[in-house]
Write an enzyme that holds these catalytic residues in place. Structure first.
Site, PDB file in Angstrom:
ATOM      1  CG  ASP A 315     -33.690 -30.701  22.248  1.00 42.95           C
ATOM      2  OD1 ASP A 315     -34.116 -30.908  21.091  1.00 42.95           O
ATOM      3  OD2 ASP A 315     -34.265 -31.127  23.251  1.00 42.95           O
ATOM      4  CE1 TYR A 399     -40.245 -33.985  28.041  1.00 38.93           C
ATOM      5  CE2 TYR A 399     -39.676 -34.753  25.860  1.00 38.93           C
ATOM      6  CZ  TYR A 399     -40.099 -35.015  27.143  1.00 38.93           C
ATOM      7  OH  TYR A 399     -40.374 -36.294  27.521  1.00 38.93           O
TER       8      TYR A 399
END
Lengths: 677, 677
Positions: A315, A399
């Site tokens: 990420d 997310y």
């Protein structure tokens, strides 16, 4: 006129200047700007500069202002070539220019939109969508994902995985993750749809070709799966307002990116990849940390069925914590008096692009800092704990991650991560099997596969200076003998880390990692001054050591890594994680240095400590449709660094200041369910 | 007229009534009341009662109101005898009367004051004090401690250890723990000073007779060691006021001891030993826990030198978390709108004695509960987390403990312990050795010995009813084979606990303890509804298994204990810990039941889970003179208990309600240390 600090991020003007320098070098070529960011000065130069600065002396020399620029250039064969340039911003010149063959830059949202469009335009995809026989108002959403290397495709070109979801309601914020479809497509770098196929939907399918048809009648009602207030039943009204009032303003002072609060001082940095970074952290004038940053995050999924092993996101390395940072709107993300920091990035064409309100800074009350009641007099003295929060929140597709540094009045620092947002889902045929050993059914037909979140916090200690050591201490029972005649004695035993390497946690031994300055002994305790790591105990990477996930992430093998500082060693899975093949992370770096004999002792040197932590996230249905924050906290606390409690001088708490209110039951109704005795 | 609930603590009138019943039985004898408390009704009766209550049906039968009374009676041989009586308060009769030979009640502050006086009156003590040649204003303080059994004295009679400290300043709240003296005395039950001797002051002394003289010239200046604001330099003024304002009042509703807040409901209990207890905890009407309580706390010291192995406190069993609960003064211990609960205890003579404001109840903001931004629309929805705090703070001589249950809107509960207060200190001769392997020198001549804090949280689950099972789940990699062709798959494996026993934590396997109701399967996930324990990872007891510390504490051997519910099994080191000899704790109970064949399966039964956690506290100088709060947090979270996120209906956060304030830099001065580039 505005003055700047060598650690200040590039200004919009500097971004434009850097783009112009690069453009002039490439002439007619179509330059796609990916990164225009500050190249932080070498530490050797910065340390001298900061020493002078903190003594209020003029700089002996000002570090060269340097920018790093990443661009992609289209090449004849149809792909893109990644170039990296380092610029001397003072001279307006190029210091270095590298072509990075086979490397890919971070995810590009413009490109991803092109991928989505190409995918939707494909006739096979359109055929599949037609078969769905969508109800009015429903639409298909394509969710492109970066490809986690699995050995099945040529990784020198970008490949994008496209997953499909259904937006069942017309509302633009309807939760499409609630209706995963069993279609999948692969898109080439040049936007060709190379494959369209069905996803597995039963637990035992390993290869997609065997796939049973997903039962599409299983689409469930929306009540349980929507989160947007427009399409939810009315919210609870029982939660009464709660305000934080700071009548005299906050206790911090901010000058540009420099922050002073309750004896702490530090500088706020920000870049496209790490997001928030903190620099030159001092308490009461004493150096504690040179730099603190989240260095990487890896989210591998545990579903073994192809093509799901391609779901494993870096990420930071692939997506960027800076680029994906939320605009923290006043009042929604924080209470009290809030300072927001903006950041600047670049557009594709090299124009400065504002990232507004990406960091917020505010105070919070944190309960009791210390208290003592003298039981002989009944007199209590209590001080409340005020903390300073530096927070950034990122969205990576489904997310959300909330990252916050908490500075405390007792000279401790906590790094808190909260995971929230929406689970990544895949279709499941629940008629086939009642439970799945690597996922949780969170709604009919919706499987939330098991996965891990592995964070890496990079800690660059500067405990009273740069030359530090790492010691590992354990608490150990003494043998039950004549020196310990009652069998109750225990001692601490510690040793210094001499060589770079990875280390594990062991709470059963109270194993403690300390960063100390051996040259600076606390005159009262007779031990070196230091700080300790309060780790977050977590399971390490579950993927097999020989899997690509393990080879690509590397830092997920151990909870604590100790390395010697190197200016460009910032990322524990390597600088370019996108479709990486492995062997570029922290373990390889250490091994490679050992192989060539470049492995000096890390004792009494400029050490860096990397802490791997996170969660094995086997979803609960309570994580659906939006997950309640899951907190993970890492601490850094002084150990025999000061002469006593650094928060002892915090003024005791009084009602005169706090103005708390006494609750009385007068207006409550009759007691429920009570019986007379 | 006031109605009462069977779980309500005894009222002042009931305490008086109970005392009268007991007094009448003892005639002329001098009855010393130690305990007059509610004997909670048997669970079998209570469960039926609560079922009817929650259905708003009349009680089938009201449980008998029962009191437990502990008294001591002076006996001819000079000691005291402990009697325990159970009273039927409805009938005013004695149900049971037991004489507890060889058992001792909890610490008695009146008695301890007599011990101090007897000690100070002793001529050997006075001789020692004279030798100190005290400066004007200085005085000696005697600190009596309960005796941790070490096999060296007859434990059928009480023995008190007296430690000596110097109050260097005339101020009554001067920190005498900063000046430990090297004198020690032992006092008999009948207040005779049986021994006076010198403490060891060098690291290698095991037996006090070998002791070198402590260098009393080492008394250090007071600046670093005082905490009371009267005798401290002026506090920092940088911390600006911070108020919590709840214009519409709090979100909780309280009726007597019953509390309703954000779908939670429960009853507040309180007794002299456990302090705060919580009962009949339900969320949205569904039963979750029958009872939550701190069951014990053990604080053994790691200094092996005699007589220090006698320092090991059972802070609940010996001292009482209820008796020692602080009066939480408005505004000093909490912010916002606060409800205080009083409790009632007994005087020596059986009069009701108020313990005012021993529990506080208030709300706190706890950051973000959940958030999601749809990256396609840029629309964010964020809900803030409000928590309800039920807090009690105790003072046990030098130390303070802050115990708080946090109820959350996502149906999780956290139990937070903060350790603060003053370290227990002993004299040390720092000239002798530079460091001590079992203690930290926190001021010249002052050693803070290593010790452990071991807490035991008793969790009595009632997950949708009383019949529950405990499952242990681990996350385990799949073998790298044809079912897992990329080596990335992992699965959860779990098994049920079948027999009573102690279990260990293992974060490397993500080992998770769940309390589930096997009979109630979540229709979506197809798994039993449950809650999970989020443990606090801690080192277990370091003392040798054959030491008295280990034998007396027992629960400190394992992090999780599972037992079958029994009405009177509330204390994991036994009911009477004072000078106990061991063999009365949870491990013995389990072993004894197994021996006599009374060990049914605990699966699908009324299980109780006990979590041992705490800290190996090797003091830092930063813990001196008052320790900054050290947090330890245990969590209880739903796992597939609901149909989705229980906090999904919390209204999104808005600036309209929050009224946050934007900080601007307008009134800041020029930037410090900045250089122009």
């Amino acid at each position: 006129m505005k003055t700047m600090h060598p650690l200040d991020p590039l200004t919009p003007a500097e971004i434009s200047q850097a783009a112009a320098i690069v453009r002039s070098r490439y002439g007619d070529q179509d330059v796609h700007f990916k990164v225009i960011t500050l190249k932080e000065p070498p530490k050797s130069v910065m340390v001298t500069f900061l020493d002078q600065e903190h003594r209020n002396l003029p700089a002996k020399s000002t570090p060269v202002r340097c920018a790093r620029v990443d661009i992609t250039i289209q090449i004849a064969t149809g792909g893109n070539e990644l170039h990296e340039l380092f610029l001397d911003m003072d001279k307006g010149s190029v210091l270095e220019h590298r072509v990075l063959k086979g490397k890919h830059s971070y995810v590009d949202s413009t490109y991803m939109q092109e991928v989505e469009a190409a995918c939707m335009a494909d006739h096979r995809v359109q055929d599949e969508i037609r078969k769905l026989d969508l109800s009015p108002g429903a639409s298909v959403v394509v969710e492109p994902w970066t490809y986690a290397t699995d050995g099945e495709n040529d990784m020198s070109k970008r490949v994008t995985m496209c997953w499909f979801y259904l937006r069942l309601l017309e509302h633009q914020d309807a939760n499409y993750y609630a209706y995963p479809l069993d279609i999948c497509a692969e898109i080439s770098e040049t936007l060709e749809v190379t494959k369209v196929y069905r996803l597995p939907s039963s637990p035992n399918e390993h290869i997609h070709h065997e796939s049973r048809a997903f039962d599409r009648r299983k689409i469930h009602s929306t009540t349980a799966s929507e989160y947007h207030p427009d399409i939810r039943p009315n919210p609870r009204t029982s939660t009464k307002p709660y305000k934080v009032v700071q009548p005299n303003g906050p206790s911090f002072k901010i000058n540009g990116n420099h922050l002073n609060w309750e004896k702490w001082s530090f500088r706020v940095g920000f870049n496209y990849r790490e997001g928030l970074t903190l620099h030159d952290i001092r308490y009461d004038g004493r150096s504690v940390f040179y730099r603190l940053s989240l260095a990487e995050m890896f989210v591998p999924y545990g579903d073994p069925r192809a093509p799901y092993p391609r779901k494993a996101a870096f990420d930071l390395g692939n997506d960027g914590a800076g680029i994906n940072a939320n605009n923290l709107k006043l009042g929604c993300d924080c209470l009290g008096t809030i300072k927001y920091f903006d950041a600047w990035h670049t557009t594709r064409s090299g124009e400065p692009m504002q990232l507004p309100n990406v960091v917020c800074c505010h105070e919070q009350d944190d309960g009791i800092l210390w208290k003592h009641t003298n039981f002989r007099t009944g007199n209590a003295v209590v001080a409340r704990s005020r903390i300073l929060v530096l927070q950034t929140i990122i969205t990576v597709s489904n997310y959300e991650y909330i990252f916050a540094f908490h500075f405390c009045q007792d000279a401790s620092i906590f790094y808190e991560v909260r995971a929230t947002g929406i689970l990544s889902t895949v279709p499941t045929n629940i008629d086939y099997n009642l439970t799945t050993p690597y996922g949780t059914v969170v709604a009919p037909g919706v499987l939330a596969p098991y996965h891990q979140h592995l964070f890496c916090l990079r800690i660059d200690p500067a405990i009273d200076g740069q030359n530090n050591s790492v010691s590992i201490e354990e608490s150990e029972p003494m043998p039950f003998d004549e020196n310990n005649p009652f069998g109750v004695g225990y001692v601490t035993k510690s040793h210094y880390v001499e060589k770079e390497g990875g280390f594990d946690l062991d709470f059963t031994k109270a194993r403690t990692f300390k960063f100390v300055n051996e040259a600076n002994v606390n005159p009262i305790t007779n031990t070196p001054v230091g700080f300790k790591l309060m780790p977050f105990y977590s399971q390490m990477l579950l993927a097999d050591k020989n899997s690509f996930h393990a080879k690509r992430s590397e830092y997920g093998q151990h909870a604590v890594w100790v390395t010697k500082y190197r200016d460009d060693e910032l990322f524990p899975s390597g600088k370019y994680t996108m479709q990486s093949m492995g062997g570029e992370g922290i373990a390889s770096a250490i091994r490679n240095r050992a192989t060539v004999g470049d492995q000096d002792t890390v004792r009494n040197s400029d050490v860096v400590v990397w802490h791997t932590f996170g969660s094995t996230h086997n979803p609960r249905i309570e994580d659906w449709p939006v997950m309640p924050s899951e907190k993970m906290v890492v601490g850094l606390k002084p150990v025999n660094f000061f002469a006593g409690n650094p928060g002892l001088d915090v003024a005791p708490s009084t009602q005169e200041v706090n103005k708390s209110v006494l609750y009385t039951e007068e207006d409550e109704g009759p007691r429920r369910g009570a019986s007379r005795l």
